[in-house]
Design a protein around this motif. Structure first.
Motif, PDB file in Angstrom:
ATOM      1  N   ARG A  16     -13.235  -5.177  -3.772  1.00  0.00           N
ATOM      2  CA  ARG A  16     -13.409  -3.723  -3.828  1.00  0.00           C
ATOM      3  C   ARG A  16     -12.686  -3.218  -5.080  1.00  0.00           C
ATOM      4  O   ARG A  16     -11.512  -3.544  -5.296  1.00  0.00           O
ATOM      5  CB  ARG A  16     -12.773  -3.107  -2.580  1.00  0.00           C
ATOM      6  CG  ARG A  16     -13.124  -1.667  -2.339  1.00  0.00           C
ATOM      7  CD  ARG A  16     -13.031  -1.351  -0.838  1.00  0.00           C
ATOM      8  NE  ARG A  16     -11.707  -1.620  -0.283  1.00  0.00           N
ATOM      9  CZ  ARG A  16     -10.698  -0.728  -0.294  1.00  0.00           C
ATOM     10  NH1 ARG A  16     -10.868   0.459  -0.830  1.00  0.00           N
ATOM     11  NH2 ARG A  16      -9.543  -1.032   0.232  1.00  0.00           N
TER      12      ARG A  16
ATOM     13  N   SER B   6      -8.577  -1.787  -5.676  1.00  0.00           N
ATOM     14  CA  SER B   6      -7.729  -2.102  -4.534  1.00  0.00           C
ATOM     15  C   SER B   6      -6.876  -3.333  -4.816  1.00  0.00           C
ATOM     16  O   SER B   6      -7.364  -4.460  -4.822  1.00  0.00           O
ATOM     17  CB  SER B   6      -8.589  -2.343  -3.286  1.00  0.00           C
ATOM     18  OG  SER B   6      -7.805  -2.965  -2.288  1.00  0.00           O
TER      19      SER B   6
ATOM     20  N   ARG C 233      -9.039   1.190 -11.552  1.00  0.00           N
ATOM     21  CA  ARG C 233     -10.361   1.160 -10.939  1.00  0.00           C
ATOM     22  C   ARG C 233     -11.430   0.926 -12.003  1.00  0.00           C
ATOM     23  O   ARG C 233     -11.524   1.684 -12.964  1.00  0.00           O
ATOM     24  CB  ARG C 233     -10.630   2.473 -10.206  1.00  0.00           C
ATOM     25  CG  ARG C 233     -11.904   2.449  -9.359  1.00  0.00           C
ATOM     26  CD  ARG C 233     -12.149   3.812  -8.744  1.00  0.00           C
ATOM     27  NE  ARG C 233     -11.081   4.197  -7.833  1.00  0.00           N
ATOM     28  CZ  ARG C 233     -11.071   3.896  -6.534  1.00  0.00           C
ATOM     29  NH1 ARG C 233     -12.061   3.241  -6.010  1.00  0.00           N
ATOM     30  NH2 ARG C 233     -10.061   4.273  -5.778  1.00  0.00           N
TER      31      ARG C 233
ATOM     32  N   LYS D  78       0.859  -1.186   0.000  1.00  0.00           N
ATOM     33  CA  LYS D  78       0.000   0.000   0.000  1.00  0.00           C
ATOM     34  C   LYS D  78       0.890   1.229   0.000  1.00  0.00           C
ATOM     35  O   LYS D  78       1.252   1.774   1.046  1.00  0.00           O
ATOM     36  CB  LYS D  78      -0.904  -0.016   1.230  1.00  0.00           C
ATOM     37  CG  LYS D  78      -1.890  -1.159   1.213  1.00  0.00           C
ATOM     38  CD  LYS D  78      -2.663  -1.181   2.528  1.00  0.00           C
ATOM     39  CE  LYS D  78      -3.281  -2.522   2.769  1.00  0.00           C
ATOM     40  NZ  LYS D  78      -2.896  -3.080   4.086  1.00  0.00           N
TER      41      LYS D  78
ATOM     42  N   ASP E 298      -4.611  -4.379  -2.920  1.00  0.00           N
ATOM     43  CA  ASP E 298      -4.492  -5.082  -1.656  1.00  0.00           C
ATOM     44  C   ASP E 298      -5.602  -6.116  -1.495  1.00  0.00           C
ATOM     45  O   ASP E 298      -5.363  -7.264  -1.133  1.00  0.00           O
ATOM     46  CB  ASP E 298      -4.542  -4.049  -0.527  1.00  0.00           C
ATOM     47  CG  ASP E 298      -4.415  -4.699   0.820  1.00  0.00           C
ATOM     48  OD1 ASP E 298      -3.461  -5.467   0.994  1.00  0.00           O
ATOM     49  OD2 ASP E 298      -5.274  -4.455   1.672  1.00  0.00           O
TER      50      ASP E 298
END
Ligand SMILES: Nc1ncnc2c1ncn2[C@@H]1O[C@H](COP(=O)(O)OP(=O)(O)OP(=O)(O)O)[C@@H](O)[C@H]1O
Ligand SMILES: [Mg+2]
Lengths: 344, 506
Positions: free
Chosen positions: B327, B330, B313, A231, B332
C-alpha cells in the motif's frame, strides 16, 4: 615518518579526574528526581506539622489530603501520557465537567427505571473517551497543533455542558452509587482506592508495556519512530483517548463526592494537572515521563493547599506559593538533569 | 623529537584532558597548528576528535591541560571567547538558523546596529563581499537559509566565520553531507582561506580527501595523541591506519561472486514516481543482490528509498515485495512485508538520542520480544548486546544514552536495529556517513554477508566509489530520472559523473 612523531601522553597532573560519581549519576536518574520530590514533600509536611500541630499531623488529615488529591491525580495520570508522548491536553477539566453533566442527566432519566448505576459510570467514561478521540483525530490526522485543538475542546466542551444542563445542577440520588462512594475499604475511602488503581495501572502501562515504549519513543523523536515502523498517528489518537478516559473516571469520582453534575466542575483542572506532571519530572517537550513523579507532584500540591487551609491563609497566598513551587521544582530538576547528561 | 617552530605556531595544545561521567574522552592530547596550514585530525569513531574541537571552541571546559594562542597561554571560557580570539567552528551538525536570511545568519550574535536598529543594507553588502571571497557571488545574502542545500549552508557557516577576524577555522567532518562536486567546491574555498593565512583544522574519515588538501596530520586514538605534525606527503596511508586503529585494515571492498541467475526477485518497483520529485523508476532486486544508487545530492536518491519504504506516498507505480503489492504511503505495510530503512539523517530521522542504546536498537522489534503487550527488556537487551558487540560499538554498553556516542557509533545502531529485526529487503541511505576506516571495512563486509545470506539490498551514498565498490548493479540518477542501469564493473567514477553532468544538462 620517524622523528616527527612525538610519543604522546605526558605524565600530566592527575587533574580533576573525578571518580565515576555514582551518587551524582543516581541523582541525575529518575530515582534522584523522585528523591528531590520526596524531600520537598517532607519539608512541606514538616512545615505543616510545626505550624498546625495535631490538626495537620493526624491520620484523618492525611487521608483528607490524599482524598483531595485523588480526582486531580487521576486526570494527571492521563496527562502524563499525553505530555510524555509530546502532546498537551488543555481540555481535561472541561471534558470532566461535560461528563458529569451527561452522566448525571442520564442518571436522573434512568432513576424511574431503576437501571443499575453502572450505566451512569459507563456513560461518563464513554463521554470522556469520545472527547479524547475527537481531540486525537483532529491533532493526529487533521494536523492541528495540540495546544489549539484542545483549547477549542476546552471551550467547546464547556459550552456543550452548559447547553445540555441548561446551566443547572443535576443531583444524583441513586443511593447505591452514593453509598459506594461513601464507603471505606480497609480504612481508606473509595476515591483514594480509585486513584491508587489508576496510578498503578498507569505505571505498568507506561513502564512495562509496548504501549508505554511507543509513547516514550513517539515523544522522543516522532520521525524516527515513524521510520522504525511505529504507527505514530494512531498512537497519538490512543494517547488522547487515555486522557479523555481519565477525565471520565474523574467525572465519576466527582459525581460520587459532590452528588451533583454541573458544567462548572473541573474548571482550571488542566493547569493543576499540567503543573503536577511537570513538577513531577515529566519533560514538557516529551520523551520522558514518570508516573511516580506525577503522583508525588499531585501530593505536593494538595499538601500545600492543606497546610495553607489549616493555617487559615487565603487562596491568593496559596496561588502565589504554588507558582513559586512550580518554578523552584523545575529549576531544581534542570540542575539534576544537566548533571546527569553533561557529567560535570 | 620534533622541534616546534614557536614563532609560527598559531595554536598549541598540550596534555588536554576531559572526562564525562565515567568516560575519559580526552586523556592527553597534543596539537600544534601553524598559520595558513590545513591540519588534519584523524582518529576512529569515539577517539575524541569532536570533544577536542569542542574544548577549542569553548563549548566544553577541559579538565586539565594547556592551550596557547599565538604563544600566549589562554583559557577559552565560552563560545564568545573563542570567537574573540579568532577561532571559528563548523560543527558536525550544521548550526545555521533556517528561518533567517544568509546575512542575518552571518551576523548572528554580532549584529551591526545603532540603538537597536539593524543596519540591514550594510550587513547585506558585507555578506555579499564575503560570499564573493568564498567564490559564491551568485548567492544573494537575502536568501532564506532554510531553502539552501547542505553545501550552501556550509558556505553560510564559513561566511559567518569570515565575518569576524578569524585566524583559525575548525571543520568537523564538513564533507560528510556533500557530494563529490560540492566537496571540490569546499576544497577550493579551503585553499583560498589558507592563501589568506587562515589556518584550517580539518576532520574527516575519508583519507583520500586528506591527501588532497591536508598539509600536516595529527592522529588521535582513545583520547591520546598518537602522532602529531606528520607531513601528509611523507606518510603512507597504511601507516596512518595503523596509528589510528592499532592494526592493519584492508581498505577494500569485499568481493562477491555473481548473483545466481535463478535467485528470486524479492523487491520490484514498477514505474514508481512521486510527482515533482522523481518519475518512472522501475527496478528489480533479487535475493542476495546489492543495487546502488549513484547521483548527486538532491537527485532524488533518498526520495526513491522513502517511497519504496512508504515513508513518502508515491503518486504512480507500484512496489512489490515477494509478490505482495504494498500500500503506498504505509511504512507499516513495508515493515511487515520485510523492508527495513536506515535513514540518511541519523539524528533527526533515526535515533531517539535520550534513550539508551538498546531501546534504539530494538525500536522496530520491541513488540516482537514482548509477551501479551508486556515488554521483556532483558531479552531485548541481550539481543541488542549481541549485535552491538558484533558491530564493535564503542562503548558496547546497551544502557548508555545514545546521545553520548560518537557519530560513527550512532550510525552502527541503525544497522543493528535491522539486524535484530531481520529483513528481506534492506534500504541503506548513507550507511557509512561519519564512520571511520576500520568500521567502514566492517560495515562493507557486513552488508556483503547480509546479501550472501539472501537479503536484497539497496545502497545510496554520496561517495560514488563506495556505491561502485559495494553494489552489483548501479542506477545512475539525475534530477529524478534514472539515466542508466548497469553492472558496477562496467562503469567507473568519472563515467558516473560524466553521465550525471550530461544528464542534468539535457
Ligand atoms: N556529552 C558526552 N557525555 C558522555 N560521553 C561523551 C560525551 N561526548 C562524547 N562522549 C564520549 O567521548 C568519546 C569521544 O567522543 P567524540 O564525539 O569526541 O568522538 P569523535 O572522535 O568525534 O568520533 P566520530 O568520528 O564518530 O565523530 C566517546 O567515547 C563518546 O562516547
Ligand atoms: Mg565527531
Amino acid at each position: 615518518m620517524s622523528e616527527q612523531i612525538t610519543q604522546a601522553a605526558p605524565p600530566a597532573p592527575a587533574g580533576v579526574d573525578a571518580p565515576p560519581g555514582v551518587i551524582k549519576r543516581m541523582l541525575g536518574g529518575s530515582a534522584g528526581r523522585n528523591l528531590g520530590l520526596v524531600i520537598a514533600l517532607a519539608v512541606l509536611i514538616a512545615v505543616g506539622a510545626i505550624t498546625a500541630g495535631d490538626r495537620f499531623a493526624s491520620l484523618d488529615n492525611v487521608i483528607t489530603i490524599i482524598r483531595f488529591a485523588s480526582i486531580i491525580g487521576v486526570i494527571s495520570i492521563g496527562m502524563t501520557f499525553v505530555i510524555t508522548a509530546g502532546g498537551i491536553d488543555l481540555s481535561v477539566g472541561s471534558v470532566m465537567g461535560l461528563s458529569t453533566v451527561v452522566a448525571s442527566l442520564a442518571a436522573v432519566q434512568l432513576a424511574s427505571t431503576q437501571t443499575s448505576w453502572l450505566l451512569m459510570v459507563v456513560i461518563a467514561l464513554a463521554v470522556g473517551t469520545l472527547a479524547g478521540f475527537v481531540n486525537g483525530i483532529v491533532i493526529a490526522y487533521g494536523k492541528v497543533v495540540a495546544f489549539m485543538a484542545t483549547l477549542a475542546m476546552l471551550v467547546g466542551a464547556r459550552g456543550l455542558a452548559e447547553l445540555i444542563s441548561n446551566r443547572s445542577t443535576q443531583i444524583v440520588n441513586n443511593q447505591d452509587f452514593l453509598g459506594f462512594f461513601r464507603s471505606d475499604l480497609l480504612g481508606l475511602p473509595i476515591l483514594i482506592w480509585i486513584f491508587l488503581v489508576v496510578a498503578i495501572a498507569g505505571w505498568i502501562v507506561l513502564n512495562r508495556t509496548t504501549f508505554g515504549r511507543r509513547t516514550v519513543a513517539v515523544g522522543g523523536n516522532p520521525e524516527a519512530s515513524r521510520l522504525a515502523g511505529i504507527k505514530v498517528k494512531r498512537h497519538m489518537v490512543y494517547i488522547y483517548m487515555i486522557a479523555g478516559l481519565t477525565s471520565g473516571v474523574a467525572a465519576v469520582m466527582m459525581l460520587g463526592r459532590t452528588t451533583a453534575g454541573t458544567a462548572t466542575h473541573g474548571t482550571l483542572y488542566e493547569l493543576d494537572a499540567i503543573a503536577a506532571v511537570v513538577v513531577g519530572g515529566t519533560l514538557l517537550i516529551g520523551g520522558r515521563g514518570t508516573i511516580v513523579g506525577t503522583v508525588l507532584g499531585v501530593l505536593i500540591f494538595s499538601t500545600l493547599t492543606n497546610v495553607f487551609t489549616q493555617n487559615n491563609l487565603s487562596t491568593s497566598v496559596q496561588n502565589v506559593a504554588k507558582g513559586v513551587i512550580i518554578v523552584a521544582a523545575v529549576l531544581l530538576q534542570q540542575r539534576f538533569a544537566s548533571r546527569g547528561s553533561r557529567g560535570k | 623529537m620534533i622541534t616546534v617552530d614557536h614563532s609560527a605556531a598559531l595554536l598549541e595544545v598540550r596534555g588536554l584532558r576531559k572526562s564525562f561521567a565515567g568516560v575519559k574522552a580526552l586523556q592527553g592530547v597534543d596539537l600544534t597548528v601553524r598559520a595558513g596550514e590545513v591540519h588534519c585530525v584523524l582518529g576512529q569513531n569515539g577517539a575524541g576528535k569532536s570533544t577536542l574541537i569542542k574544548t577549542l571552541s569553548g563549548a566544553y571546559q577541559p579538565d586539565s591541560g594547556a592551550i596557547f594562542w599565538q604563544g600566549e597561554p589562554v583559557t577559552i571560557g565560552g563560545p564568545v571567547a573563542a570567537l574573540q580570539l579568532g577561532i571559528a567552528t563548523m560543527y558536525q551538525e550544521l548550526d545555521v538558523v533556517d528561518g533567517l536570511t544568509i546575512a542575518e545568519n552571518v551576523f548572528l550574535g554580532h549584529e551591526q546596529a545603532t540603538g537597536g536598529l539593524l543596519h540591514v543594507a550594510s550587513a547585506n553588502a558585507r555578506t555579499q563581499e564575503i560570499l564573493a571571497r568564498l567564490g559564491h557571488s551568485e548567492i544573494s545574502p537575502r536568501t532564506e537559509v532554510g531553502q539552501l542545500s547542505a553545501a550552501n549552508k556550509q558556505i553560510v557557516s564559513m561566511a559567518r566565520a569570515l565575518s569576524r577576524d578569524t585566524k583559525l577555522i575548525i571543520m568537523d567532518e564538513p564533507s560528510a553531507v556533500l557530494d563529490s562536486h560540492e566537496v571540490e567546491n569546499l576544497f577550493r574555498v579551503v585553499e583560498e582561506l589558507t592563501m589568506q593565512g587562515i589556518a584550517v583544522v580539518y576532520i574527516s574519515h575519508r583519507l583520500a580527501e586528506i591527501r588532497r588538501i591536508g598539509d600536516r596530520i595529527t592522529v588521535i586514538k582513545d583520547g591520546k595523541t598518537m602522532a602529531t605534525g606528520l607531513s601528509v606527503a611523507d606518510t603512507p596511508t597504511p601507516d596512518l591506519i595503523r596509528l589510528m586503529t592499532g592494526h592493519e585494515v584492508a581498505n577494500v571492498f569485499p568481493t562477491a561472486g555473481p548473483v545466481p541467475a535463478d535467485a528470486p526477485v524479492v523487491l520490484s518497483c514498477d514505474a514508481l514516481g512521486v510527482r515533482g520529485i522523481f518519475r518512472n523508476v522501475s527496478l528489480e532486486v533479487r535475493a542476495g543482490e546489492i543495487v546502488g544508487f549513484a547521483g548527486l545530492v538532491g537527485s532524488g536518491r533518498s526520495e526513491i528509498l522513502e517511497a519504496i519504504y512508504g515513508a513518502r506516498r508515491s503518486t504512480s507505480g507500484t512496489v512489490t515485495v515477494n509478490g505482495t503489492v504494498l500500500r503506498p504511503g504505509s511504512v507499516d505495510a513495508a515493515v511487515r512485508a520485510g523492508i527495513g530503512l536506515s535513514p540518511e539523517e541519523r539524528k533527526s530521522q533515526g535515533l531517539i538520542l535520550d534513550e539508551p542504546i538498546f531501546k534504539n536498537v530494538t525500536l522496530s522489534s520491541f513488540a516482537r520480544f514482548a509477551r501479551g503487550g508486556f515488554l521483556r527488556e532483558g531479552t531485548e537487551r541481550e539481543a541488542a548486546r549481541e549485535q552491538i558487540e558484533a558491530l564493535e560499538l564503542r562503548p558496547a554498553d546497551p544502557d548508555l544514552a545514545t546521545r553520548s556516542l560518537s557519530g560513527g557509533n550512532q550510525q552502527k545502531i541503525l544497522l543493528a536495529r535491522w539486524l535484530v529485526h531481520g529483513t528481506a529487503v534492506l534500504l541503506l541511505d548513507e550507511p557509512t556517513r561519519g564512520v571511520d576506516v576500520g568500521a567502514r571495512a566492517e560495515i562493507y563486509a557486513l552488508i556483503r554477508r547480509l546479501a550472501a545470506a539472501g537479503t536484497a539490498i539497496i545502497v545510496v551514498s554520496s561517495e560514488i566509489d563506495e556505491v561502485l565498490g559495494l553494489a552489483d548493479r548501479v542506477l545512475v540518477i539525475s534530477d529524478g530520472d534514472v539515466l542508466t542501469t548497469t553492472n558496477s564493473s562496467e562503469i567507473d567514477e568519472p563515467g558516473v559523473l560524466d553521465l550525471v553532468m550530461r544528464g542534468s544538462a539535457a
